[in-house]
Design a protein around this motif. Sequence first.
Motif, PDB file in Angstrom:
ATOM      1  N   ARG A  49     -24.658  27.504 -22.442  1.00 13.19           N
ATOM      2  CA  ARG A  49     -24.102  27.587 -23.782  1.00 13.19           C
ATOM      3  C   ARG A  49     -23.697  29.029 -24.111  1.00 13.19           C
ATOM      4  O   ARG A  49     -22.643  29.278 -24.679  1.00 13.19           O
ATOM      5  CB  ARG A  49     -25.135  27.109 -24.819  1.00 13.19           C
ATOM      6  CG  ARG A  49     -25.230  25.614 -24.961  1.00 13.19           C
ATOM      7  CD  ARG A  49     -24.034  25.032 -25.696  1.00 13.19           C
ATOM      8  NE  ARG A  49     -23.878  25.627 -27.017  1.00 13.19           N
ATOM      9  CZ  ARG A  49     -22.715  25.904 -27.578  1.00 13.19           C
ATOM     10  NH1 ARG A  49     -21.591  25.629 -26.949  1.00 13.19           N
ATOM     11  NH2 ARG A  49     -22.659  26.459 -28.774  1.00 13.19           N
ATOM     12  N   GLU A 109     -27.730  29.266 -36.748  1.00 19.72           N
ATOM     13  CA  GLU A 109     -27.055  30.263 -35.906  1.00 19.72           C
ATOM     14  C   GLU A 109     -26.721  29.641 -34.560  1.00 19.72           C
ATOM     15  O   GLU A 109     -27.566  28.961 -33.966  1.00 19.72           O
ATOM     16  CB  GLU A 109     -27.962  31.471 -35.684  1.00 19.72           C
ATOM     17  CG  GLU A 109     -27.275  32.682 -35.070  1.00 19.72           C
ATOM     18  CD  GLU A 109     -26.528  33.526 -36.088  1.00 19.72           C
ATOM     19  OE1 GLU A 109     -25.510  33.052 -36.626  1.00 19.72           O
ATOM     20  OE2 GLU A 109     -26.977  34.658 -36.349  1.00 19.72           O
ATOM     21  N   SER A 110     -25.491  29.879 -34.095  1.00 19.18           N
ATOM     22  CA  SER A 110     -25.103  29.389 -32.779  1.00 19.18           C
ATOM     23  C   SER A 110     -24.857  30.595 -31.876  1.00 19.18           C
ATOM     24  O   SER A 110     -24.851  31.733 -32.344  1.00 19.18           O
ATOM     25  CB  SER A 110     -23.819  28.563 -32.892  1.00 19.18           C
ATOM     26  OG  SER A 110     -22.749  29.410 -33.270  1.00 19.18           O
ATOM     27  N   GLU A 158     -30.079  27.911 -31.115  1.00 21.54           N
ATOM     28  CA  GLU A 158     -29.766  26.835 -30.180  1.00 21.54           C
ATOM     29  C   GLU A 158     -30.805  26.849 -29.082  1.00 21.54           C
ATOM     30  O   GLU A 158     -31.105  27.928 -28.544  1.00 21.54           O
ATOM     31  CB  GLU A 158     -28.385  27.060 -29.548  1.00 21.54           C
ATOM     32  CG  GLU A 158     -27.237  26.756 -30.474  1.00 21.54           C
ATOM     33  CD  GLU A 158     -25.897  26.785 -29.728  1.00 21.54           C
ATOM     34  OE1 GLU A 158     -25.754  26.026 -28.757  1.00 21.54           O
ATOM     35  OE2 GLU A 158     -25.036  27.571 -30.121  1.00 21.54           O
ATOM     36  N   ARG A 203     -28.745  24.609 -34.907  1.00 25.10           N
ATOM     37  CA  ARG A 203     -27.471  25.278 -34.763  1.00 25.10           C
ATOM     38  C   ARG A 203     -26.823  25.580 -36.107  1.00 25.10           C
ATOM     39  O   ARG A 203     -25.955  26.447 -36.201  1.00 25.10           O
ATOM     40  CB  ARG A 203     -26.550  24.413 -33.906  1.00 25.10           C
ATOM     41  CG  ARG A 203     -25.597  25.236 -33.095  1.00 25.10           C
ATOM     42  CD  ARG A 203     -25.117  24.438 -31.919  1.00 25.10           C
ATOM     43  NE  ARG A 203     -23.718  24.115 -32.053  1.00 25.10           N
ATOM     44  CZ  ARG A 203     -23.066  23.302 -31.227  1.00 25.10           C
ATOM     45  NH1 ARG A 203     -23.729  22.723 -30.224  1.00 25.10           N
ATOM     46  NH2 ARG A 203     -21.803  23.049 -31.392  1.00 25.10           N
ATOM     47  N   LYS A 250     -24.240  32.782 -39.203  1.00 24.09           N
ATOM     48  CA  LYS A 250     -24.169  31.603 -40.066  1.00 24.09           C
ATOM     49  C   LYS A 250     -25.151  31.732 -41.219  1.00 24.09           C
ATOM     50  O   LYS A 250     -24.913  31.255 -42.314  1.00 24.09           O
ATOM     51  CB  LYS A 250     -24.505  30.350 -39.254  1.00 24.09           C
ATOM     52  CG  LYS A 250     -23.369  29.874 -38.369  1.00 24.09           C
ATOM     53  CD  LYS A 250     -23.690  28.492 -37.828  1.00 24.09           C
ATOM     54  CE  LYS A 250     -22.633  28.039 -36.852  1.00 24.09           C
ATOM     55  NZ  LYS A 250     -22.984  26.730 -36.270  1.00 24.09           N
TER      56      LYS A 250
END
Lengths: 426, 318
Positions: free
Chosen positions: A113, A74-75, A67, A71, A397
Amino acid sequence: MTPTLITNVHLIDPQAGSVTHGALLIENGHIAAVGAEIAVPDGAHVIDGGGKHLAPGIVDIGVKVCEPGERHKESFKSAGLAAAAGGVTTIVTRPDTAPAIDSPETLEFVTRRANEAAPVRVVPMAALTKGRDGREMTEIGFLMDAGAVAFTDCDRVISDTKVFSRALTYARSLGALVIAHPQEPILSKGAAVTSGKFASLRGLPAVSPMAERMGLDRDIAIIEMTGAKYHADQITTARALPALERAKANGLDITAGTSIHHLTLNELDVADYRTFFKIKPPLRSEEDRMAVVEALRHGLIDTISSMHTPQDEESKRLPYEEAASGAVGLETFLPAALRLFHSGDLTLPQLFRAMALNPAKRLGLPQGRLSPGAPADLVLFDANAPFVLDRFKLHSKSKNTPFDGQRMQGKVQATFVGGKQIFGDA
Amino acid sequence: MTFTQKHLLGIEPLHPSEITTLLDLADQYVDLNRRDVKRSDALAGLTQINMFFENSTRTQASFELAGKRLGADVMNMSMQASSIKKGETLIDTAMTLNAMHPDLLVVRHPHSGAVDLLAQKVNCAVLNAGDGRHEHPTQALLDALTIRRAKGRLHRLSIAICGDIAHSRVARSNIMLLGKMENRIRLIGPPTLMPAGIEHFGVEVFEDMREGLKDVDVVMMLRLQKERMDGGFIPSEREYYHRYGLDAEKLGFAKPDAIVMHPGPMNRGVEIDGTLADDINRSVIQEQVEMGVAVRMAAMDLLARNLRTRVEGQGVYV
């Protein structure tokens, strides 16, 4: 907040270089006491550590969270969960996102975030040049005010030495840490593996391990010229080590890291073009790997990172040359590092010195210590518990781990950040 | 006779006895190819697809002819002109073709390891027609057959491979094959065209061509790619020819009955003297082309037999 007492653990203290049996008391998010016997305070929550190991949480310099921009790979949430499950309590994020983190505005986005989504501490780094293009330096001062702990263009080498030396000179005036990727960019262009017998057998474009030494030599000259505070992200070859040793002996403000993959794998692991083993710089020969382990033991190499780089299946399911570089590493960091403990190469305090204490010290963070007053960022783990890694069970992810299907030893049982348990059921 | 491979991806996985089996069968196909009626039904009813992601006239023609002479239905796909341009990945292309139930897939690709990758995703037998700088197994096999027929044996020979070893899949497959069959291998070329760590492959390396050619039984020349001729790896074409081009004078250092080979297409006057290339007493370059068809027939025949065994035995491909 009620105090927490963790009893019956083997305490790994990287500062003292010791492993002792005892207990640790957490109060108000900080370590309040460490000792062989600690009386249970009134109303304390007591955790029986079951004779396992308790160490400062890992501080991982160079984690890529995708990010902004990617995303789906991977977030902050998924990276944070992976970190927590891997005993990593501070992730120091890389700015090689799309767009790059090169302005106070984008950095602010990351911080916001991260605080919303990740259970672990997220400490951001920012790009050294705008767009990581190696032409104009970023607003280093503003970025430091916004929370950037270090400046790096990641795997892109600033080949224009004038730009690089000016950026370092400017960074020095602010006391900013610059992290660079020592590599001769022209020699290593297009390379997928390290040159040698294996590369020739597989017919893959290769780079001499000497390219790393050339890059480091140049950087050392520029540090000498500018007096900047410098950290080499990954030293992975034997031939770069004498240069590093001389630079340190000459009193330059230089430290160096390496990646957990370069410490535990070698070029032969690529075998039949397995792209999950394609990383940057490429995996090295076994001789290089052993030399780097040795350098870590003696403290010549200061830090170990996971170099966590999520890639989706599409970017990896390609012919080796075309496939993307990078491997996820947050969750496998500790079990992989414990291979070096079980093989007798490194002691637990040596490992945590490189994974927690040294990175924190270099970045000016209070973490990485197991002494009263330090933040209670801790990992409780069973160093011996065996398991076979299934990549689809990772929290990331992206599942691009080189350890899929491999036997590992060492499981995280609980992770604490600021005294709060964020992983495990201890 | 033994040949247990599912695919022919390289020389590396082959056992010496499998190489012998394949060459023995290829000998029979040489005889067939010299008859008036050059037909067999070994591959009758089977579908062969030639997928070439890289330009090739000779190899593709050889595979096509081999398949047709054995009665297969042959389809050629020029992949440069097709979906790859539209952004389709190699694996998607493979899956699409796989759905059409081919039996034999002949693949050439500019990237090392790409044919291995493709073979993991399809149910049919895959033949590597050259992948990057990695392997070109049928070329090595046809070279081996040519040598065996010319010299009467394929062991204890002294064989020189000359030229651009670094970028050559032909050289890699030949080093592997000739090494497995217990020959003495000498590599000759400028150090800029020699791969790193090559000395660990059980070969001797020479920078001086005359020294390297001393008393060899076989001289294999490699093609020098046009894009590598100017300045990058060698100073110029003429200096290369002077130092590494094969002519009668340099060949004089080899054994008097040494044969001259070249995988083609030749750059006359760059790596080989034109007159020498045409000298029927020394050059076996035309035989190599002939053996190519026979070796490819043998390879596809053997893979198809294994394919059938699997269908009947395990029902894998039904």
